[in-house]
Write an enzyme that holds these catalytic residues in place. Structure first.
Site, PDB file in Angstrom:
ATOM      1  N   SER A  99      12.418   7.528   7.483  1.00 39.28           N
ATOM      2  CA  SER A  99      11.580   6.791   8.781  1.00 39.28           C
ATOM      3  C   SER A  99      12.235   5.701   9.835  1.00 39.28           C
ATOM      4  O   SER A  99      12.288   4.503   8.697  1.00 39.28           O
ATOM      5  CB  SER A  99      10.538   7.066   9.366  1.00 39.28           C
ATOM      6  N   CYS A 149       6.646  -4.268  15.996  1.00 35.94           N
ATOM      7  CA  CYS A 149       6.226  -3.681  16.312  1.00 35.94           C
ATOM      8  C   CYS A 149       5.305  -3.210  17.343  1.00 35.94           C
ATOM      9  O   CYS A 149       4.236  -3.737  16.701  1.00 35.94           O
ATOM     10  CB  CYS A 149       6.878  -1.870  16.203  1.00 35.94           C
ATOM     11  N   CYS A 194       2.911   8.425   0.864  1.00 35.33           N
ATOM     12  CA  CYS A 194       3.816   8.237   2.254  1.00 35.33           C
ATOM     13  C   CYS A 194       4.218   6.389   1.147  1.00 35.33           C
ATOM     14  O   CYS A 194       3.370   5.609   1.339  1.00 35.33           O
ATOM     15  CB  CYS A 194       3.020   7.472   3.322  1.00 35.33           C
ATOM     16  N   CYS A 199       1.546  -1.981  15.668  1.00 31.32           N
ATOM     17  CA  CYS A 199       1.796  -1.403  14.683  1.00 31.32           C
ATOM     18  C   CYS A 199       1.115  -2.232  13.882  1.00 31.32           C
ATOM     19  O   CYS A 199       1.404  -4.322  13.797  1.00 31.32           O
ATOM     20  CB  CYS A 199       2.969  -1.418  14.207  1.00 31.32           C
ATOM     21  N   GLY A 251       6.754  -1.820   6.583  1.00 30.21           N
ATOM     22  CA  GLY A 251       8.267  -1.752   6.002  1.00 30.21           C
ATOM     23  C   GLY A 251       9.793  -1.023   6.305  1.00 30.21           C
ATOM     24  O   GLY A 251       9.324   0.196   6.913  1.00 30.21           O
ATOM     25  N   GLU A 252      10.705  -1.872   7.032  1.00 32.55           N
ATOM     26  CA  GLU A 252      11.871  -0.818   7.873  1.00 32.55           C
ATOM     27  C   GLU A 252      12.463  -0.470   6.383  1.00 32.55           C
ATOM     28  O   GLU A 252      13.308  -1.325   6.079  1.00 32.55           O
ATOM     29  CB  GLU A 252      12.104  -1.758   8.835  1.00 32.55           C
ATOM     30  N   CYS A 292      -0.717   6.224  10.019  1.00 33.82           N
ATOM     31  CA  CYS A 292      -0.195   5.469  10.131  1.00 33.82           C
ATOM     32  C   CYS A 292      -0.146   4.620  11.140  1.00 33.82           C
ATOM     33  O   CYS A 292      -1.083   4.494  12.414  1.00 33.82           O
ATOM     34  CB  CYS A 292       1.143   6.521  10.787  1.00 33.82           C
ATOM     35  N   CYS A 322       6.684  -6.084   7.232  1.00 37.97           N
ATOM     36  CA  CYS A 322       7.769  -5.830   8.221  1.00 37.97           C
ATOM     37  C   CYS A 322       7.894  -7.014   9.322  1.00 37.97           C
ATOM     38  O   CYS A 322       7.302  -7.725   9.714  1.00 37.97           O
ATOM     39  CB  CYS A 322       7.420  -4.653   8.778  1.00 37.97           C
ATOM     40  N   ASN A 369      -3.564   5.031  16.591  1.00 33.20           N
ATOM     41  CA  ASN A 369      -4.531   5.294  15.681  1.00 33.20           C
ATOM     42  C   ASN A 369      -4.666   3.870  16.367  1.00 33.20           C
ATOM     43  O   ASN A 369      -4.622   2.779  16.094  1.00 33.20           O
ATOM     44  CB  ASN A 369      -4.148   5.040  14.372  1.00 33.20           C
ATOM     45  N   GLU A 415       0.643  -1.441   0.117  1.00 31.41           N
ATOM     46  CA  GLU A 415       0.120   0.367   0.314  1.00 31.41           C
ATOM     47  C   GLU A 415       0.525   1.512  -0.025  1.00 31.41           C
ATOM     48  O   GLU A 415       1.779   0.790   0.587  1.00 31.41           O
ATOM     49  CB  GLU A 415      -0.402   0.193   0.899  1.00 31.41           C
ATOM     50  N   SER A 460      11.120   6.439  15.611  1.00 34.29           N
ATOM     51  CA  SER A 460      10.167   6.341  16.126  1.00 34.29           C
ATOM     52  C   SER A 460      11.000   5.791  17.048  1.00 34.29           C
ATOM     53  O   SER A 460      11.550   4.798  17.085  1.00 34.29           O
ATOM     54  CB  SER A 460       9.586   5.039  15.358  1.00 34.29           C
ATOM     55  N   LEU A 461      10.931   6.956  17.670  1.00 29.43           N
ATOM     56  CA  LEU A 461      11.104   6.621  19.180  1.00 29.43           C
ATOM     57  C   LEU A 461       9.878   5.766  20.172  1.00 29.43           C
ATOM     58  O   LEU A 461      10.131   5.177  20.693  1.00 29.43           O
ATOM     59  CB  LEU A 461      11.292   7.844  20.116  1.00 29.43           C
ATOM     60  N   HIS A 462       8.951   6.785  20.266  1.00 28.19           N
ATOM     61  CA  HIS A 462       7.854   6.475  21.018  1.00 28.19           C
ATOM     62  C   HIS A 462       7.954   5.863  22.388  1.00 28.19           C
ATOM     63  O   HIS A 462       6.755   5.232  23.164  1.00 28.19           O
ATOM     64  CB  HIS A 462       7.053   5.022  20.753  1.00 28.19           C
TER      65      HIS A 462
HETATM   66  S1  SF4 Z   1       6.333   0.274  12.825  1.00 27.60           S
HETATM   67 FE1  SF4 Z   1       7.061   0.086  11.172  1.00 27.60          FE
HETATM   68  S2  SF4 Z   1       9.063  -0.607  11.731  1.00 27.60           S
HETATM   69 FE2  SF4 Z   1       7.318  -0.857  13.837  1.00 27.60          FE
HETATM   70  S3  SF4 Z   1       6.887  -3.523  12.885  1.00 27.60           S
HETATM   71 FE3  SF4 Z   1       5.326  -0.718  11.679  1.00 27.60          FE
HETATM   72  S4  SF4 Z   1       6.514  -0.902   9.799  1.00 27.60           S
HETATM   73 FE4  SF4 Z   1       7.750  -2.155  10.759  1.00 27.60          FE
END
Ligand code: SF4
Length: 357
Positions: free
Chosen positions: A203, A126, A115, A129, A171-172, A345, A122, A302, A102, A225-227
């Protein structure tokens, strides 16, 4: 709106869009063709948006025929598009092997941001996610990354242009650095797609060894991505933290010479109720970021079915951002777009995306 997929699964030839202009010139030189012919092909593909090699009329017939026999120029087809009430568009794209990914086009007053995805699923899992919950199928090729951008450009409103690109989809990106780097070269090459590098943001969840090599490719923006403000919490939210903990991540950024005032690091901080939204977190963050030119993007979570997290109340969000301001942090509050079509996101997780390859 559904559109048909015409890519055949039978032919899998090398794709010209896997090659930046330097690589294309090398490829042409190996066949005894002058370098400027490679530049002409790049102009057709990325400036004229012509994929049909036979239609590249300034190439001599023998070169056209040889290219048609050996190469493909298209990697993805649009399978479906969805439009949010706020104008956000989500493109579901299909690859030759049946994989689905996507890309999300976000129109705003003064800019249009796309985006893009870099992997099918991925591997980083996380905890908040939806893409991570899919698991990992494979890396995308350069042509598949670039094709997301070309398809999105075709979906712009009349008169609009694509102004910004964020590598924040599925994905990363730094686990697929060779393909991502070549895509950035094509997309920022003045003789190819010609997007200014400052309009591109990549990112990462913090794949430290690849940050320097990424920043060598072009003077793009980096988002991290700190979080969380403690390893205890970040180990759960971003399991990569167990390998590259917060102090190591921030030390790497602090010492990275290519990060300077004009290109601050964007720290993404998804606020989750009762998890990372305390006043103590907000007070800890400025100290952690000291010495790194930075901006913090606060994004209320979200909610979705794949994660047990919720957004905090508006009051808590305000208290958190106010405390960051007081601590001298540049902060923006980002309300995600396209919620009604699951385009926000961390929500990119088309169920067809995993396991189809
Ligand atoms: S936040 Fe980004 S790095 Fe983490 S699982 Fe989701 S897509 Fe992968």
């Amino acid at each position: 709106m559904a559109e048909s997929v015409s890519l055949t699964h039978a032919t899998r030839r090398p794709n010209l869009k896997d090659h930046g202009r330097d690589a294309l010139r090398t490829l042409f030189a190996e066949r005894g063709w002058p370098a400027y012919r490679a530049d002409q092909v790049a102009a057709w593909l990325y400036q004229q948006d012509v994929e049909d090699l036979d239609a590249m009329t300034n190439l001599p017939q023998p070169i056209r025929e040889a290219l048609v026999a050996e190469f493909d120029t298209r990697a993805l087809e649009v399978v479906e598009t969805q439009r949010s009430v706020d104008g956000t568009q989500k493109l579901l794209l299909g690859a030759r092997d049946g994989a689905r990914i996507e890309a999300v086009l976000i129109p705003e007053e003064r800019r249009n941001t796309l985006c893009v995805s870099t992997q099918v699923g991925c591997p980083l899992t996380c905890d908040f996610c939806a893409t991570g919950a899919l698991g990992f199928t494979r890396n995308l090729s350069t042509a598949e990354i670039v094709d997301q951008v070309l398809h999105a450009r075709r979906h712009m409103e009349p008169g609009g242009s694509l102004t910004n690109l964020v590598f924040m989809g599925m994905g990363e990106p730094l686990l697929n650095l060779p393909a991502v780097s070549e895509a950035i070269r094509i997309l920022t090459d003045p003789k190819a797609f010609a997007l200014a590098p400052r309009r591109v943001t990549v990112s990462t969840a913090g794949v430290l060894p690849q940050i320097g090599p990424l920043l060598e490719v072009a003077p793009i923006h980096l988002a991290v991505s700190l979080h969380a403000t403690t390893d205890e919490v970040r180990d759960v939210l971003v399991p990569l933290n167990k390998r590259f903990p917060i102090a190591e991540l921030l030390a790497t950024l602090r010492e990275e010479p290519r990060i300077h005032r004009r290109r601050p690091v964007f720290f993404e901080y998804t606020l989750m109720k009762g998890v990372n939204d305390s006043v103590a977190d907000a007070k800890r963050l400025p100290g952690l970021l000291r010495g790194i030119p930075s901006k913090v993007n606060v994004i209320p979570m979200n909610p979705h079915d794949d994660a047990p997290y919720e957004p905090p109340s508006a009051e808590v969000v305000d208290r958190f951002t106010a405390a960051l301001h007081e601590g001298g942090v540049r902060v923006t509050l980002r309300r995600d777009r396209g919620r009604d079509i699951d385009a926000a996101c961390g929500q990119l997780a088309n169920r067809q995306a995993a396991g189809n390859a």
